[in-house]
Enzyme design. Structure first.
Site, short mmCIF file in Angstrom:
data_model
loop_
_atom_site.label_atom_id
_atom_site.label_comp_id
_atom_site.label_asym_id
_atom_site.label_seq_id
_atom_site.Cartn_x
_atom_site.Cartn_y
_atom_site.Cartn_z
N ARG A 73 11.51 -1.81 10.93
CA ARG A 73 10.43 -1.60 12.10
C ARG A 73 10.47 -2.63 13.04
O ARG A 73 10.23 -3.84 12.72
CB ARG A 73 9.04 -1.28 11.22
N ARG A 108 -9.17 0.65 8.70
CA ARG A 108 -8.91 -0.85 9.12
C ARG A 108 -10.07 -1.45 10.01
O ARG A 108 -9.80 -2.85 10.31
CB ARG A 108 -7.52 -0.84 10.06
N ARG A 157 -0.04 -9.34 13.54
CA ARG A 157 -0.69 -7.96 12.56
C ARG A 157 -1.49 -8.77 11.63
O ARG A 157 -2.68 -8.35 11.24
CB ARG A 157 0.47 -7.27 12.02
N ARG A 191 11.93 -5.84 4.62
CA ARG A 191 11.44 -4.31 4.53
C ARG A 191 12.27 -3.53 5.43
O ARG A 191 12.35 -4.04 6.60
CB ARG A 191 9.70 -4.17 4.69
N LYS A 221 0.85 -1.17 0.05
CA LYS A 221 -0.03 0.11 0.06
C LYS A 221 0.79 1.38 0.03
O LYS A 221 0.72 2.19 -0.75
CB LYS A 221 -0.89 0.01 1.28
P1 AMP Z 1 1.01 0.36 8.93
O1 AMP Z 1 2.42 1.30 8.88
O2 AMP Z 1 -0.22 0.62 8.29
O3 AMP Z 1 1.39 -1.07 8.87
O4 AMP Z 1 0.66 0.61 10.49
C1 AMP Z 1 1.37 0.06 11.70
C2 AMP Z 1 0.72 0.05 12.82
O5 AMP Z 1 -0.15 1.17 13.23
C3 AMP Z 1 -0.68 -0.84 12.69
O6 AMP Z 1 -0.03 -2.33 12.91
C4 AMP Z 1 -1.39 -0.59 13.93
O7 AMP Z 1 -1.00 -0.76 15.39
C5 AMP Z 1 -1.37 1.14 13.79
N1 AMP Z 1 -2.39 1.47 12.84
C6 AMP Z 1 -2.11 1.96 11.55
N2 AMP Z 1 -3.28 2.46 11.06
C7 AMP Z 1 -4.35 2.05 11.98
C8 AMP Z 1 -6.01 2.04 11.94
N3 AMP Z 1 -6.39 2.41 10.76
N4 AMP Z 1 -6.35 1.64 13.02
C9 AMP Z 1 -5.79 0.93 14.05
N5 AMP Z 1 -4.42 0.93 14.05
C10 AMP Z 1 -3.80 1.40 13.03
#
Ligand code: AMP
Length: 223
Positions: A160, A88, A171, A127, A13
């Site tokens: 990360r 999400r 996740r 990554r 994404k």
């Molecule tokens: P990402 O970088 O999109 O993979 O997000 C990293 C982490 O941030 C996720 O594993 C969640 O813990 C938190 N996170 C990101 N977006 C959301 C969302 N829309 N709702 C809840 N937690 C989120």
């Protein structure tokens, strides 16, 4: 264009959104990046989110929705934006609809990025990300020129914490349980565009741009 990018962690994404941002200057809103910025700056919101993110859980809707809606209120999102990692949950999707309706905006398409599970695990393990500018790299597909140093800003490039194997499974579980149902939610409204993102960025961009043009979604000629 006002679109949502949907897909499992590691589906690409962020990479697709960054490429569209670079080419068409469309605002790229990544909820994960917003959280990471808040954590880095040690804001109250960052402190609230930290434990959830390090466990691979979702941050509660009560925190997440306000943060993203504030970003969507900025002038650069008035006409065009891409949401990456938000919504999400069904509650987030519902709030988003109501919030956008207040300013006569609506989501025009939801791009579902399809990638086989084996490739997802490989992509996540390889990554890397810049701690300063959030640029993404991959050990195999897109390595930094100098190991551990960002090509764009010279910042430190790391894995990360939540990309480490112990957190990734949690996740992925959360994704299948809470986020996957959004596909049906948006499919029922005719908004889903499915794109195979297993063959690299170039073919994905061609397929996506064609699909957006087919739907008369405005994205070219943006400066
Ligand atoms: P990402 O970088 O999109 O993979 O997000 C990293 C982490 O941030 C996720 O594993 C969640 O813990 C938190 N996170 C990101 N977006 C959301 C969302 N829309 N709702 C809840 N937690 C989120």
């Amino acid at each position: 264009m006002r679109i949502i990018l949907l897909g499992a962690p590691g589906a690409g994404k962020g990479t697709v959104a960054s490429a569209l941002h670079e080419k068409y200057n469309i605002a790229h809103i990544s909820s994960g990046d917003l959280f990471r910025e808040n954590i880095k700056m040690e804001t109250p919101l960052g402190k609230q989110a930290y434990d959830y993110i390090s466990r691979g859980d979702l941050v509660p809707d009560s925190v997440t929705i306000g943060m993203v809606e504030e970003r969507l209120s900025a002038p650069d999102c008035s006409k065009h934006f891409m949401l990456d990692g938000f919504p999400r949950t069904l509650a987030q999707a519902d709030s988003l609809d109501r919030f956008l309706a207040e300013s006569n905006r609506e989501i025009e398409a939801v791009v579902s990025l399809l990638v086989p599970d084996e490739l997802i695990m490989k992509r996540i393990s390889e990554r890397r990300v810049c701690v300063s500018c959030a640029a993404g790299f991959s050990l195999t597909f897109n390595p930094t020129r100098v190991e551990g140093v960002c090509d764009h800003c010279g910042g430190q490039v790391i894995q990360r914490e939540d990309d480490k194997p112990e957190t990734v499974l949690s996740r992925l579980r959360t994704y299948y349980e809470k986020t996957r149902p959004l596909e049906e939610y948006y499919r029922a409204r005719g908004l889903i565009i499915e794109i195979d993102n297993s063959k690299g960025l170039q073919p994905t961009m061609i397929d996506l741009e064609c699909a957006l043009r087919d739907r008369d979604i405005e994205f070219e000629g943006k400066s």
